[in-house]
Each structure stands twice: as C-alpha cells, then as structure tokens.
Scaffold this motif. Structure first.
Motif, mmCIF file in Angstrom:
data_model
loop_
_atom_site.group_PDB
_atom_site.id
_atom_site.type_symbol
_atom_site.label_atom_id
_atom_site.label_comp_id
_atom_site.label_asym_id
_atom_site.label_seq_id
_atom_site.Cartn_x
_atom_site.Cartn_y
_atom_site.Cartn_z
ATOM 1 N N TRP A 206 -12.264 2.625 -1.965
ATOM 2 C CA TRP A 206 -11.179 2.237 -1.065
ATOM 3 C C TRP A 206 -11.371 0.790 -0.620
ATOM 4 O O TRP A 206 -12.450 0.404 -0.156
ATOM 5 N N GLU A 208 -10.221 -1.565 2.100
ATOM 6 C CA GLU A 208 -9.550 -1.525 3.393
ATOM 7 C C GLU A 208 -8.628 -2.729 3.576
ATOM 8 O O GLU A 208 -7.533 -2.616 4.149
ATOM 9 N N ARG A 210 -6.971 -4.518 1.276
ATOM 10 C CA ARG A 210 -5.754 -4.374 0.471
ATOM 11 C C ARG A 210 -5.078 -3.033 0.673
ATOM 12 O O ARG A 210 -3.988 -2.820 0.157
ATOM 13 N N GLN A 211 -5.732 -2.139 1.402
ATOM 14 C CA GLN A 211 -5.216 -0.772 1.565
ATOM 15 C C GLN A 211 -4.921 -0.169 0.189
ATOM 16 O O GLN A 211 -3.822 0.317 -0.105
ATOM 17 N N HIS A 212 -5.952 -0.200 -0.633
ATOM 18 C CA HIS A 212 -5.770 0.195 -2.037
ATOM 19 C C HIS A 212 -6.918 1.087 -2.487
ATOM 20 O O HIS A 212 -8.094 0.817 -2.181
ATOM 21 N N LEU A 235 0.145 7.791 0.121
ATOM 22 C CA LEU A 235 0.156 6.411 -0.359
ATOM 23 C C LEU A 235 1.287 6.202 -1.351
ATOM 24 O O LEU A 235 1.778 7.162 -1.965
ATOM 25 N N GLN A 239 -0.369 1.560 -4.408
ATOM 26 C CA GLN A 239 -1.627 1.509 -3.663
ATOM 27 C C GLN A 239 -2.759 2.254 -4.368
ATOM 28 O O GLN A 239 -3.868 2.332 -3.834
ATOM 29 N N ARG A 269 -11.584 6.747 1.625
ATOM 30 C CA ARG A 269 -10.714 6.025 2.564
ATOM 31 C C ARG A 269 -11.228 6.177 3.997
ATOM 32 O O ARG A 269 -11.260 5.208 4.763
ATOM 33 N N ARG A 272 -14.634 4.244 4.168
ATOM 34 C CA ARG A 272 -14.535 2.859 3.709
ATOM 35 C C ARG A 272 -15.755 2.472 2.871
ATOM 36 O O ARG A 272 -16.269 1.361 2.959
#
Length: 784
Positions: A206, A208, A210-212, A235, A239, A269, A272
């Motif tokens: 994950w 964080e 890029r939220q990807h 998502l 993503q 996620r 992280r």
C-alpha cells in the motif's frame, strides 16, 4: 513462393519461457522481496460447523514481532462482501464476508489473522489465539444437505439447495413410450482438489501517499481479479495494480479472489506496510478450493438396434460451503454439452447443486470432465443391455460429417469437428478386432484386459453469447495490443496470464504470423494490469483461440499500416503487391517475392522520427489495440483409447497402452500442444485412479496430506501415443479450436471404461471413481 509458405504457425520451436526457468532465474512470488515486509498467517476452524462465541488474541498481540491480530469484525467496516447473485432462475443469491463473524462453515475456515515480522513468529502466535466455538450439526454430503430438517449451511437461505435448473427439448415422454428398452446408468466422481506445486499466496503493498495498492499475486485473471479486489476494498480500479509473476501451476484454483488475499490487502492498507502470505500444503489441501463431486444418472430410451431415441440427465453436485462462483456454473456446462458427438434431439436435464460443510468448489482443469465418461458410459450400458458391440452402438448414434453443422438439443452448435474420424483412426491404431481376440484368449489364462474408448467433444472457447444463453455472468472476449518501437522491436500484450501453458511461445507465433516477423523477435508482456489491456484471463481452453486470435488480428492491423508506409516510401500507389516476412518488406514481381531493401526497422524509424514522410492523414507511430469476441462456443475433439490389465486378486490396475487421436484445429505450437495433451491426460488419470478428498460424516477432512490425497507419479503415468488429425476451424482467426482440457475428459472416461471392460465377465459395473484397488476388490467380493 506463396504467402502460405511464409506461415510460422505450427513450427516446432523451443518454448521461449523455459530458459529462465531452467537456469533457476524464474520470478515467482517468493522471489519478490521488499524491505519491511510483514507476514500473515491465519487461524482456522477445527470444526466443520460451529458458532463463533469468542476470539481472544491478547496473548498473541504481546508476543515479540507481532504487529496485529484481526478478526472478521475488525475488518468488516473496511470491506464489502462478495455477493454472488446473477439473475438466473433457480439460483439463490449468496454473500461472503472477508472473515466469518458469527459462524464457521467448514473445517479450515479462516477466523483470525496474525501479522508479524516473521512467518514463523506469526505461525507461533496463531497457536496462542483462543477461539471458543459452539459446535453445530454439519451436513457433509448432498443427501444430508437436502434431508428434512438439515442444518442450514448458509442461514440467509431457506434450504441448502442453492441452485436448481431444468430443461427439456423435443418430446422425451413420447420417445420413452416408443422405446424398445430403457437403459439406466449411474456415475459418481469423487471430490478433488488442484494441488498446484506452488500454493496460494500474495504480497500486498500500500502506497499511502498515492493511495494506491499493488497486489503481487499468482492469478490466471489479472483484470477481473483487480476489478473484484478494488470493489471489495472500496477503491477505484485505477487505485489498484495487479502484478502476476511466474505461477507454479493453477488449474483453475487461481481465478477467484480468496478471503485470505482480500484480508492481506486490507491489512497492508491498514498497517501501511507490505504484507505477504503463503499458505502451506495442508492449508491448500483443506481450504483453497475443491472441485468435482458429482452424482449423475442417465436414462436412455433406445430401439432394438441401440439407437438412442431420447435421453434424460440428472446431476447432483456438492458445492461446499461458499460460492466464489455461481453455483450453477460447473454442472450446467456438463448438462448443456452432454450429448457431444451423438445425434440426440429429445433430451431433458435436471441439475441440482447443494451447499455442504466442506471447502467451497470452483473450476478445476476441465470442470466438465465427467461429461465424456457419462456419455460414453451410457453408450457402453446400451451395448451391454442389448448384447451389442459398444463400437457399433457408437457408430450408429454418432454425428456424421454430412450432419455438420449440428445443433445439439440445448441449442449449442457443433461445426468443424471430426469425432467419427478420430474414433476410426483410434480403432485402427489399437487393432480393435485383434484386441478383442487377444482379450478373449487371455481371459482363459486368468489375465483380465480391458479397452476403454472415449470420444471427446471438448468445449473450449466460451464466447460472450454462450455465457448469456447459459445464464452465466461473464464475457468471453479478449483484447490485445501490438506495438513497434522506433528501433523495430516488437512488443505485444494480451489479457491472459500463463501458469505453465507456454503462452510466450504459442502467442508469439500468433503475433509473428499476423505481423510478418520472426517469433523470436516478439516480446510478450503478460500479467500486469497497468501494461496489459483489460482481458478476461486464462480459463478453459481459450488461450490459443481467444488470445492467439486477437493477437493475430492486431498483428494484421499493424501490418496493413506498415505496408501502407512502405508503399509510400517505394512510390507505389497501393500496398497490394507487398508483404512483410521476418521483418523484411518484399514485393511480388514476376511470380516471385523480392526484397525491396526496406525493413521493419526502416518503417518504424519513419513512423516515429520522420512522420512527414508518412502517407497523408496517417498518424505517427506504430501501435494498435484490438478486441475479439469468439463464436458462442468452439469445440475441439479427440478419441482416447486406454488398455488396462486388472489383477483381480489385488485390484491393481496397470495401464498397458494409452492412445490419443486429437483434432484441435490449426496448431500454433506443436511443442505446447503435445505438452498440454500429456499434462491434461495425466491429470485425468489421477482423478480416475487415485485422487479423492474424503470427509467423514462430521465434516472432518480425512485427506489433508499427500499421504492420504494420492497423486500419480511418473511411475504410474504411461507413455502416450498421439496421432494428430487436425482440421481448422473456419470461424476463428487462426483456425484453432482450443485445447488443454480434453485430455482430462478423455482419461476421466477411458480409464474407468477400460476397467469396466476388463471386469465385464464378473457382471460388474464401474459407477464411481477414483477406481481404487480397494473398490475393485469390494466389487468382486460382492459378486463372489
């Protein structure tokens, strides 16, 4: 030289993917390492059916190296359930949450996840998680599931009958009333599992900022997998990136999004940090996914000569506890294609699927494997009942070349198949009459030989129209792109993902054929959703037909642009007298093809770096994108002939000879096709003689190791004789028909039919598999 002489299809080239594997340079999931990666392990239920009263992970949480312990309740707010609810009559909607919250449904159900800095620490911590269960009654087979008052596997349903479909064509009742005889036959296929060399696993990363999410996972269907995973985590698909490295076998087990992978992604996620998971062999055998376990009955109305006037089919399937696929999917395909190579128009079927407290079912290589055994076994039953030769019964009922295209009673259309031709070639090759004479002579010496003949019609490439007509959600199309770089390097991609099929070899041949380059010059890029176009992935026998077909079409599209540019550079009015062969532009002059002095590299440099020399209105660059939806269904066919000896004192079965006559259409790579024939047939033999997942009445899995779930080794698998009788399909771009599962179908039928033939003097009918020595001895004792 004609254009046909330049074809590269069918060349026996070495497999392109083998070099890194043989050098130990493959890149499997466990070869991917990232700093700071955490390891997940799952606590699993020892009960087949129980209420979850309490999960206490406090001891585990304070152990050194443990990052977190989570349950289904912890993750529920971060995820949405998998809902399987296609609008199909007779199919009940079901839902699956990320981890059970209040009840477990099978032994091995994951109830909690421990994440630690080391896999061994995570496993040790799992041992300290305390779970209080209230055991419930379990239903461990189809009949128990549908018995009055049976415990519900899924409490949201009103019964365990999760799917029920019927169908009728013609006038079956009238044909039965007219019949000379009614012949009934029964078949039961044991529960199996895929047992890939590489078990399931994943690595979730994950980002964080890029939220990807990047998900490294061995999956056969990267894009559908991404769609499902993104939806479950709330998502967008942009993503999520799914990257599939080399896969150590799949066989259908690596299609679904499983709860363990889903949980690992959610935890990456949440924490992280990268999180990885790899199941061990016991987990794979008990909790990955299972397949098969069908009970089938046919009733045939026949005339005095053995012609089938009408046929009825009843199927009961044990689907396990969870529906990662529509419950009607697997058995429904069997019912729709059952009549296969035979002329039957009056037909009905009744398909019932039940939930039980076992590991959930999914497709396994040839989910319709039982089909040919049922149909060919019915033919043998007719011959036995009427005192006829089983080959004569097949000849009487079989589709003739002049019958094609032939519409089966379910509306499926057979065309460009050769079942009669492959059968006759097989009979000639095994010297059928000579075998019968030898068989009779040997019986007098106490040697019991048998010959099993199985004529296979294999459903291969399922087009979108088939899914729609069958009431199964999904698309059958495939997409591809082909791109030429400024240097002339050729890149191509398609939405498939290989797990040992040899796609880099066979699909490179398709690109080379369409484009006019050498196969070695094609670099195929698979398994990366940010690179490959959205495709439906690898399942069934669609790789060569759907994947190879769309790549051929894309290559042709791009070749047309290349030749148009070449024509302009050569001051020609049109490109009609040009072709490209092995990357060289040739012109047809005086009946011969002559090199023009232009190469693909010359054209590419012009297209990218000197676009003003391009024909008016033409865009710079050399790349194309193409989609292709195959016919509703393509079929290949084959005939399997298996000769066995049965030792009646011990029940031991030895395969003396195994012959395959195959027609899979135009062959892209003979090396790949032969490998697929060998592998599929070996898998079919395993199911016919050895493999079975066994549960007791309480839902406890008694075959959770390879000491109990038997796989054949090289010592048990015979040498295969293969006779090619390939004829092209006129409706697919390459002429391929698809293949890779027919070997399972053929062996699933030929082996038990051969054993039944050997035991015919004892009046024994072989009605279930695996046909183990214990089973044979039991049948013989019953007749003694």
């Amino acid at each position: 030289m004609t254009a046909q002489d330049s074809s590269v299809l069918g060349r026996p080239l070495r497999r392109k993917e083998d070099r890194p594997l043989l050098l130990g340079q493959g890149r499997y999931l466990d070869d991917i390492t990232l700093p700071g990666t955490l390891h997940a392990c799952f606590v699993r239920s020892p009960h087949a059916h129980a209420r979850l009263l309490r999960i206490d992970g406090d001891t585990a949480r304070i152990m050194p190296g443990v990052e977190t312990v989570v349950t289904g309740a912890d993750l529920a707010s971060e995820t949405t359930p998998i809902r399987m609810a296609p609008p199909i009559e007779g199919l009940k909607p079901t839902e699956i949450v990320i981890l059970p919250v209040d009840r477990v449904r099978f032994q091995g159900d994951p109830v909690a996840c421990v994440v630690a800095t080391d896999r061994y620490l995570a496993e040790d911590a799992c041992e300290t998680v305390q779970v209080d269960y209230e055991p419930l009654l379990a239903v461990a087979d189809f009949d128990a599931a549908l018995a009055p008052g049976a415990a519900l596997v899924d409490e949201t349903l009103d019964s365990n009958l999760v799917s029920h479909q019927t169908y009728a064509a013609g006038n079956v009742e009238r044909r039965f009333a007219e019949a000379h005889s009614i012949v009934e036959a029964q078949f039961r296929q044991g529960r199996q599992t895929h047992a890939p060399i590489e078990t399931r696993g994943c690595l979730a990363v994950w980002d964080e900022g890029r939220q990807h999410l990047t998900m490294h996972v061995g999956t056969q269907v990267p894009h559908p997998y991404r769609t499902q995973l993104a939806a479950r985590l709330g998502l967008s698909e942009s993503q999520v990136t799914v990257i599939s490295p080399d896969i150590g076998g799949a066989f259908g087990q690596k299609i679904a999004l499983y709860r363990e992978e889903w949980a690992v992604a959610a935890l990456a996620r949440r924490l992280r940090r990268p999180v990885r998971w790899r199941e061990d062999r016991v987990e794979n055998l008990m909790a990955a996914s299972h397949a098969r376990e069908d009970w089938v009955r046919t009733r045939a109305a026949v005339d005095r000569n053995g012609r089938i006037l009408a046929l009825t089919l009843d199927i009961r399937e044990d689907f396990g506890a969870y529906c990662f696929f529509p419950a009607n999917y697997l058995a429904r395909v069997v019912a729709m294609i059952l009549t296969g190579p035979y002329r039957i128009q009056d037909y009905n079927f009744d398909v019932r699927v039940a939930l039980t407290n076992k590991c959930g079912n999914g497709p396994m290589r040839a989910p319709m494997a039982i089909t040919s055994w049922v149909m060919e076994g019915t033919m043998d039953a007719v011959a036995d009942a009427l005192g006829l030769d089983p080959v004569d019964v097949r000849r009487l009922n079989m589709i003739r070349p002049e019958d094609l295209p032939y519409t089966m009673p379910t509306g499926q259309v057979l065309e460009d198949v050769t079942p009669r031709e492959t059968m006759e070639l097989a009979l000639k090759a095994v010297d059928y009459e000579g075998f019968r004479q030898r068989q009779a002579e040997d019986r007098g010496k106490g040697i019991h030989r048998g010959l099993g003949l199985c004529v296979v019609v294999e459903s291969t490439t399922y087009g979108s129209a088939f899914y729609k007509s069958a009431g199964i959600p999904g698309s059958g199309h495939e997409t591809a792109w082909v791109k030429i770089e400024p240097s002339g390097a050729v890149n191509a991609s398609v939405g498939l993902m290989a797990s040992g099929q040899g796609y880099e070899t066979s699909l490179s041949l398709a690109v080379a054929e369409g484009l006019g380059v050498r196969p070695d010059d094609v670099d195929l890029k698979l398994g990366h959703t940010d690179v490959a176009p959205y495709g439906m992935g690898s399942r069934g026998g669609r790789g060569g037909t759907a994947g190879g077909g769309v790549l051929l079409l894309a290559g042709r599209d791009l070749q047309a642009k290349i030749l148009a540019i070449a024509a302009g550079l050569l001051d020609l009015n049109a490109a009609g007298e040009l072709r490209m062969r092995e990357g060289v532009i040739e012109r047809h002059l005086g009946g011969n093809w002559v090199a023009t002095g232009l190469t693909l590299a010359d054209i590419a440099r012009t297209a990218y770096l000197d676009p003003l020399r391009l024909p008016p209105g033409m865009e710079p660059g050399l790349e194309t994108h193409r989609a292709y939806d195959p016919p509703p269904m393509t079929y290949s066919n084959s005939t399997h002939a298996c000769e066995v000896q049965v030792d009646i004192e011990t029940g031991r079965v030895v395969i003396d000879r195994y012959l395959i006559v195959e027609d899979c259409g135009t062959v892209l790579s003979p090396v790949v096709v032969e490998g697929q024939q060998h592998g599929a047939t070996a898998m079919g033999i395993g199911g016919a003689l050895y493999e079975e997942v066994i549960y007791d009445a309480a839902g406890q899995n008694l075959s959770g190791s390879f000491a109990d779930y038997l796989l054949p080794t090289a010592c048990e698998i015979p040498s295969f004789e293969i006779i090619s009788h390939h004829t092209p399909n006129r409706r697919t771009p390459t002429g391929t028909k698809g293949m890779a599962e027919g070997g399972v179908m053929g062996a699933t039928g030929a082996v038990p039919l051969a054993i039944a033939d050997a035991l015919r003097p004892f009046g024994i009918r072989v009605e279930r598999q695996p046909v183990t020595p214990m089973m044979i001895r039991s049948l013989l004792r019953e007749r003694s």
